[in-house]
Design a protein around this motif. Sequence first.
Motif, short mmCIF file in Angstrom:
data_model
loop_
_atom_site.label_atom_id
_atom_site.label_comp_id
_atom_site.label_asym_id
_atom_site.label_seq_id
_atom_site.Cartn_x
_atom_site.Cartn_y
_atom_site.Cartn_z
N MET A 1 0.34 -0.98 0.30
CA MET A 1 0.31 -0.20 -0.18
C MET A 1 0.77 1.00 0.06
O MET A 1 2.22 1.33 0.20
CB MET A 1 -0.85 -0.38 1.26
CG MET A 1 -1.80 -1.25 1.51
SD MET A 1 -2.78 -1.28 2.48
CE MET A 1 -1.97 -1.14 4.31
N THR A 2 0.38 2.39 0.46
CA THR A 2 0.82 3.37 0.74
C THR A 2 2.06 3.22 1.31
O THR A 2 0.81 3.03 2.60
CB THR A 2 -0.31 4.69 0.09
OG1 THR A 2 -1.09 4.21 1.21
CG2 THR A 2 -0.67 4.96 -1.54
N GLY A 3 2.80 4.62 1.74
CA GLY A 3 3.50 3.92 2.87
C GLY A 3 2.89 5.35 3.96
O GLY A 3 3.34 6.96 3.50
N LYS A 4 3.62 5.46 4.97
CA LYS A 4 3.26 5.89 5.72
C LYS A 4 5.34 6.75 5.97
O LYS A 4 6.21 6.08 5.91
CB LYS A 4 3.72 5.41 7.17
CG LYS A 4 2.09 5.31 7.44
CD LYS A 4 1.80 4.62 9.36
CE LYS A 4 0.00 4.64 9.26
NZ LYS A 4 -0.65 5.35 8.73
N THR A 5 5.43 7.83 6.67
CA THR A 5 6.45 8.41 6.61
C THR A 5 7.85 8.12 7.99
O THR A 5 8.95 8.99 7.98
CB THR A 5 6.33 9.98 6.40
OG1 THR A 5 6.02 10.56 7.55
CG2 THR A 5 5.68 10.82 5.15
N GLY A 6 7.21 7.24 8.46
CA GLY A 6 8.48 7.67 9.56
C GLY A 6 9.83 6.93 9.06
O GLY A 6 10.96 7.34 9.69
N ALA A 7 10.19 5.77 8.09
CA ALA A 7 11.26 5.11 8.05
C ALA A 7 12.23 6.48 7.20
O ALA A 7 13.54 6.61 7.07
CB ALA A 7 10.69 4.45 6.68
N ALA A 8 10.67 7.22 5.82
CA ALA A 8 11.77 8.35 5.17
C ALA A 8 11.99 9.54 6.20
O ALA A 8 13.75 9.78 6.17
CB ALA A 8 10.76 8.95 4.54
N ARG A 9 12.00 9.74 7.10
CA ARG A 9 12.04 10.57 8.24
C ARG A 9 13.36 10.08 9.39
O ARG A 9 14.73 11.10 9.15
CB ARG A 9 10.51 10.50 9.29
CG ARG A 9 11.00 12.15 10.27
CD ARG A 9 9.75 11.81 11.06
NE ARG A 9 8.97 12.36 10.90
CZ ARG A 9 9.08 13.91 10.61
NH1 ARG A 9 9.50 14.49 11.05
NH2 ARG A 9 7.12 13.38 9.91
N VAL A 10 13.64 9.38 9.87
CA VAL A 10 14.43 8.47 10.26
C VAL A 10 16.39 8.59 9.21
O VAL A 10 17.21 9.29 9.74
CB VAL A 10 14.59 7.51 10.74
CG1 VAL A 10 15.58 6.79 11.23
CG2 VAL A 10 13.61 7.31 11.68
N ALA A 11 15.65 8.32 7.73
CA ALA A 11 16.27 8.23 7.07
C ALA A 11 16.80 9.40 6.79
O ALA A 11 18.04 9.59 6.13
CB ALA A 11 15.67 7.17 5.70
N LEU A 12 16.52 10.03 6.55
CA LEU A 12 16.73 11.62 5.34
C LEU A 12 17.53 12.25 7.03
O LEU A 12 18.43 12.97 6.68
CB LEU A 12 15.73 13.17 5.26
CG LEU A 12 15.29 12.43 4.39
CD1 LEU A 12 13.57 13.40 3.58
CD2 LEU A 12 16.03 11.89 2.94
N GLN A 13 17.30 12.50 8.33
CA GLN A 13 17.67 12.49 9.37
C GLN A 13 19.09 11.99 9.31
O GLN A 13 20.64 12.93 10.09
CB GLN A 13 16.98 12.92 10.81
CG GLN A 13 17.55 13.46 11.81
CD GLN A 13 16.89 14.35 13.45
OE1 GLN A 13 15.36 13.68 12.44
NE2 GLN A 13 16.85 14.69 14.36
N THR A 14 19.54 10.92 9.35
CA THR A 14 20.23 10.96 9.60
C THR A 14 21.86 9.90 8.35
O THR A 14 22.64 9.54 8.62
CB THR A 14 19.98 9.27 10.38
OG1 THR A 14 19.26 8.32 9.70
CG2 THR A 14 19.37 8.88 11.15
N ARG A 15 20.95 10.14 7.18
CA ARG A 15 21.74 9.88 5.65
C ARG A 15 22.07 8.68 5.79
O ARG A 15 23.41 7.68 5.60
CB ARG A 15 22.33 11.39 5.86
CG ARG A 15 21.71 12.25 5.92
CD ARG A 15 23.29 13.41 4.76
NE ARG A 15 22.55 14.50 5.55
CZ ARG A 15 22.69 15.25 4.26
NH1 ARG A 15 24.03 14.77 3.32
NH2 ARG A 15 22.18 17.03 4.41
N CYS A 16 21.50 7.62 6.98
CA CYS A 16 21.46 6.14 6.83
C CYS A 16 20.94 5.11 4.85
O CYS A 16 20.43 5.69 4.97
CB CYS A 16 21.41 5.11 7.68
SG CYS A 16 19.66 5.37 7.85
N PRO A 17 22.37 4.20 4.77
CA PRO A 17 21.33 3.32 3.35
C PRO A 17 20.31 2.59 4.14
O PRO A 17 19.63 2.43 5.66
CB PRO A 17 22.50 2.38 3.91
CG PRO A 17 23.32 2.53 4.21
CD PRO A 17 23.11 3.15 5.77
#
Length: 274
Positions: A134-150
């Motif tokens: 389905m469409t996703g929620k933004t939690g993973a993107a938020r953590v990824a952009l803040q930490t710049r992790c893979p």
Amino acid sequence: MPGRRIGFWYRFAAVLCKPPLVALIKRDWRGMEHIPADGGFITAVNHNSHVDPFAYAHYQYNTGRVPRFLAKSGLFRKGFVGAAMRGTGQIPVYRESTDALSAFRAAIDAVERGECVAFYPEGTLTRDPDGWPMTGKTGAARVALQTRCPVIPVAQWGANALLPPYAKKPDIFPRKTHHVLAGPPVDLSGFYGREMTPELLKEATEVIMAAVTRLLEEIRGERAPETPYDPRRERIEQRLRTQAQTQEEPPSPPRPRGQARTQEKARQEEGQSK
């Protein structure tokens, strides 16, 4: 092992869970080379069965980089399950409360410590009729952009054959195959250094979910729908359909005059008796 060591509780959970998983499902696991050998990272995984967290954890456990899942806070409170959730380092999610953001802070801390945090971006079992993400929620993107992790996209398929979404009983025979395919990191570099607005997070989430969906297309050998299933849009459309049906329904026919007088007399007598 790089990052946090597996520890007693994770090994104990593996001793309990691996034998039934091996007995119930065959394994077609690919893409382990994309799981980073060290450093913090995120996996974004599709969700189509109540069994798949265990089956997917088995997959990643075998890579040597154990996942820390975000899970409902109620699972952490009491008894053996609570002790196991705390001991294995899972991350509680406090929904509908002032502590709701603490899960994201804990996820960021875990990534910065060099651990893996596994996200189910859909937030719940897929409601797509054919099992697509389905469409996703933004939690993973938020953590990824803040930490710049893979961000490692992962697709899985097969646990839903053992226990379909919202089913109460497993379908054990014949033995099912659990397919897992991890892909290379999602390129989110175009989002770095920009203001983290809801629109930006939504766009980054769509990129992550598209990567997961492409992997699932490869597993299934099919094309996913052009537009992902959106539960919020479906609720709105269902509400509009219900309203339209209500407006189209003819008014109730008037009651016969004799019946109306009889009912009025009955109400008067009931009032007098009180």
